[in-house]
Scaffold this active site. Structure first.
Site, PDB file in Angstrom:
ATOM      1  N   ASP A   1       0.854  -1.187   0.000  1.00 23.29           N
ATOM      2  CA  ASP A   1       0.000   0.000   0.000  1.00 23.29           C
ATOM      3  C   ASP A   1       0.890   1.237   0.000  1.00 23.29           C
ATOM      4  O   ASP A   1       2.114   1.128  -0.026  1.00 23.29           O
ATOM      5  CB  ASP A   1      -0.931   0.004   1.232  1.00 23.29           C
ATOM      6  CG  ASP A   1      -0.184   0.246   2.538  1.00 23.29           C
ATOM      7  OD1 ASP A   1       1.061   0.311   2.532  1.00 23.29           O
ATOM      8  OD2 ASP A   1      -0.855   0.381   3.576  1.00 23.29           O
TER       9      ASP A   1
ATOM     10  N   ASP B   1       1.405   4.780   2.269  1.00 26.95           N
ATOM     11  CA  ASP B   1       1.046   5.389   3.556  1.00 26.95           C
ATOM     12  C   ASP B   1       1.471   6.855   3.581  1.00 26.95           C
ATOM     13  O   ASP B   1       2.640   7.167   3.359  1.00 26.95           O
ATOM     14  CB  ASP B   1       1.757   4.655   4.699  1.00 26.95           C
ATOM     15  CG  ASP B   1       1.534   3.151   4.658  1.00 26.95           C
ATOM     16  OD1 ASP B   1       0.459   2.705   5.067  1.00 26.95           O
ATOM     17  OD2 ASP B   1       2.452   2.432   4.192  1.00 26.95           O
TER      18      ASP B   1
ATOM     19  N   ASP C   1      -3.326   4.577   2.487  1.00 26.30           N
ATOM     20  CA  ASP C   1      -3.619   4.937   3.880  1.00 26.30           C
ATOM     21  C   ASP C   1      -3.302   6.410   4.104  1.00 26.30           C
ATOM     22  O   ASP C   1      -2.179   6.851   3.859  1.00 26.30           O
ATOM     23  CB  ASP C   1      -2.774   4.095   4.856  1.00 26.30           C
ATOM     24  CG  ASP C   1      -3.232   2.642   4.928  1.00 26.30           C
ATOM     25  OD1 ASP C   1      -4.348   2.354   4.449  1.00 26.30           O
ATOM     26  OD2 ASP C   1      -2.476   1.814   5.465  1.00 26.30           O
TER      27      ASP C   1
HETATM   28  P1  GTP Z   1       4.111  -2.388   2.837  1.00 25.40           P
HETATM   29  O1  GTP Z   1       2.876  -1.570   2.928  1.00 25.40           O
HETATM   30  O2  GTP Z   1       3.841  -3.817   2.574  1.00 25.40           O
HETATM   31  O3  GTP Z   1       5.120  -1.805   1.900  1.00 25.40           O
HETATM   32  O4  GTP Z   1       4.829  -2.356   4.283  1.00 25.40           O
HETATM   33  P2  GTP Z   1       4.683  -1.260   5.399  1.00 25.40           P
HETATM   34  O5  GTP Z   1       5.823  -1.394   6.304  1.00 25.40           O
HETATM   35  O6  GTP Z   1       4.429   0.086   4.792  1.00 25.40           O
HETATM   36  O7  GTP Z   1       3.415  -1.776   6.189  1.00 25.40           O
HETATM   37  P3  GTP Z   1       2.050  -1.042   6.588  1.00 25.40           P
HETATM   38  O8  GTP Z   1       1.559  -0.164   5.517  1.00 25.40           O
HETATM   39  O9  GTP Z   1       1.135  -2.132   7.018  1.00 25.40           O
HETATM   40  O10 GTP Z   1       2.381  -0.221   7.873  1.00 25.40           O
HETATM   41  C1  GTP Z   1       3.304   0.835   7.939  1.00 25.40           C
HETATM   42  C2  GTP Z   1       3.605   1.159   9.373  1.00 25.40           C
HETATM   43  O11 GTP Z   1       2.465   1.699  10.011  1.00 25.40           O
HETATM   44  C3  GTP Z   1       4.025  -0.060  10.200  1.00 25.40           C
HETATM   45  O12 GTP Z   1       5.060   0.310  11.062  1.00 25.40           O
HETATM   46  C4  GTP Z   1       2.827  -0.389  11.045  1.00 25.40           C
HETATM   47  O13 GTP Z   1       3.210  -0.857  12.312  1.00 25.40           O
HETATM   48  C5  GTP Z   1       2.151   0.959  11.147  1.00 25.40           C
HETATM   49  N1  GTP Z   1       0.701   0.766  11.170  1.00 25.40           N
HETATM   50  C6  GTP Z   1      -0.064   0.082  10.312  1.00 25.40           C
HETATM   51  N2  GTP Z   1      -1.368   0.131  10.674  1.00 25.40           N
HETATM   52  C7  GTP Z   1      -1.405   0.869  11.780  1.00 25.40           C
HETATM   53  C8  GTP Z   1      -2.449   1.318  12.639  1.00 25.40           C
HETATM   54  O14 GTP Z   1      -3.614   1.027  12.464  1.00 25.40           O
HETATM   55  N3  GTP Z   1      -2.069   2.115  13.676  1.00 25.40           N
HETATM   56  C9  GTP Z   1      -0.765   2.466  13.889  1.00 25.40           C
HETATM   57  N4  GTP Z   1      -0.442   3.252  14.915  1.00 25.40           N
HETATM   58  N5  GTP Z   1       0.224   2.051  13.118  1.00 25.40           N
HETATM   59  C10 GTP Z   1      -0.086   1.277  12.078  1.00 25.40           C
HETATM   60 MN    MN Z   2       2.642   0.421   3.736  1.00 22.29          MN
HETATM   61 MN    MN Z   3      -0.461   0.846   5.502  1.00 22.28          MN
END
Ligand code: GTP
Ligand code: MN
Ligand code: MN
Length: 372
Positions: A212, A214, A296
């Site tokens: 995704d 972020d 996100d």
């Molecule tokens: P990919 O999306 O697969 O590239 O990996 P990513 O590391 O970006 O994973 P992800 O988008 O799931 O999450 C990014 C960061 O946000 C991670 O450190 C998660 O722990 C954090 N995170 C994800 N969802 C939440 C949430 O609902 N609340 C909080 N506080 N942190 C979140």
């Molecule tokens: Mn991510």
């Molecule tokens: Mn995410």
């Protein structure tokens, strides 16, 4: 298709980018499989077992030197140095890979029907291990055809997950992310020219693709970020398939425990974005070819920005470990909102990530070094 032609040392070599660096392409395992399998099973001690595998794998990925023999494993935390059954298990798998180039145990997991189906099911947006397990064990489901055919009631999110299954399981490439970033930035500017937008998640850690995208949205003046998310979404509304719900707000207010979990209390939107392929490929101009992409958006007040930046950059394991360290070693509770003393409840404001590391008496780690 055993990778016998690969030098075992390559499998365990340090990764420049732990998620999609050069050695991943050569190795048979990403390092996530054993952890994932434990979480899929979800039986007694599953979380502890998953954590042990994650720690072992993170240790190997972060190790500065190539690991070529058993001797090299001896002094590694969570593997040879830690004296527990779980560390012993990690060491055994690592040794198997060193000598054979692969692990029979991991192969069995990967080729097993349970892992395969769980991987398929949890790949559906809105489906977690619990539902997937129920489908597998109680309903005897194995494939996506089973999900479509068995007349199961799906939530709206889950039905979108099925509808866009292939798109949502195709990694987002950096150039696609950049395109969306520009669009969100433009929408932010139109809503209020002082809004800031900051890339977090895997792309901030330097990954070239992700599951995704972020983005943190903030305003230099505390409070002025409030209510802006709906306006931004409104500006982009023709590009959204789904704009989610503010999922964990009520959740956490009720439980009052966001310090211990990764959940937080920000205004946010876990959305599905309609990425028009013609934005990158002018040959498609005018054609309605698009791809569903997870986006996100998290809105953060200025005084919490550094903490949100640290908390949303990841990896998940890095966040878990730095919070555990803060709590146990420093008696400090660290969240995506801030940091306070466990005893005196005193808050520690911070303007930058560097300040947070400093307060925790840790050497600063750049996002690209947080991949463990
Ligand atoms: P990919 O999306 O697969 O590239 O990996 P990513 O590391 O970006 O994973 P992800 O988008 O799931 O999450 C990014 C960061 O946000 C991670 O450190 C998660 O722990 C954090 N995170 C994800 N969802 C939440 C949430 O609902 N609340 C909080 N506080 N942190 C979140
Ligand atoms: Mn991510
Ligand atoms: Mn995410």
């Amino acid at each position: 298709k055993k990778l016998m032609d690969i030098q075992p040392s390559q499998l365990l070599k340090r990764k420049v980018d732990a998620d999609d660096g050069p050695s991943t392409k050569k190795s048979r395992y990403s390092g996530d499989e054993a952890e994932e399998h434990a979480l899929f099973r979800g039986d007694a001690n599953a979380e502890a077992r998953a954590l042990a595998f994650r720690r072992g794998s993170a240790t190997l990925k972060a190790h500065p030197k190539e690991i070529v023999c058993e001797e090299d494993l001896k002094n590694l935390p969570y593997i040879g140095l830690t004296n527990s059954a779980k560390a012993g298990h990690c060491k055994m798998v690592a040794m198997e890979i060193l000598s054979e180039g692969f692990s029979d145990e991991v192969e069995d997991v990967l080729n097993g029907s349970f892992y395969k189906s769980m991987k398929l099911f949890t790949g559906i947006f809105g489906i977690g291990p619990q539902t997937a397990r129920k489908w597998y064990h109680d309903l005897g489901m194995r494939t996506l055809e089973d999900v479509k055919g068995k007349n199961i009631s799906l939530t709206y999110e889950q039905s979108l997950g099925m509808e866009h299954y292939d798109d949502l399981n195709t990694p987002i490439k950096l150039e696609e992310a950049e395109c969306i970033i520009k669009m969100v930035e433009k929408a932010c500017n139109e809503v209020c020219d002082e809004l800031t937008m900051t890339l977090v998640g895997g792309f901030r850690r330097g990954k070239s693709q992700g599951h995704d995208l972020d983005l943190l949205i903030s305003h230099p003046e505390d409070g002025k970020e409030k209510g802006k998310l709906v306006l931004i979404i409104e500006k982009l509304k023709e590009h959204f398939i789904y704009t989610g719900r503010k999922m964990d707000v009520s959740n956490n207010l009720n439980k009052g425990n966001f310090a211990s979990s990764t959940m937080d209390n920000f205004e946010k939107c876990f959305s599905i974005f309609k990425f028009n392929k013609s934005w990158l490929n002018s040959n498609l101009e005018g054609k309605a070819e698009w791809k569903a992409v997870r986006l996100d958006l998290i809105v953060v007040p200025s005084h919490q920005f550094a903490y949100a930046l640290l908390g949303w950059t990841g990896t998940k394991h890095f966040e878990r470990e730095i919070r555990r360290y803060a709590r146990t070693e420093m008696k400090i509770v660290l969240t995506s909102h801030g940091m306070h003393s466990l005893d005196t409840k005193q808050n520690f404001p911070a303007e930058t990530e560097e300040e947070i590391f400093q307060k925790l008496q840790l050497e600063y780690r750049a996002p690209s070094e947080r991949c463990c």
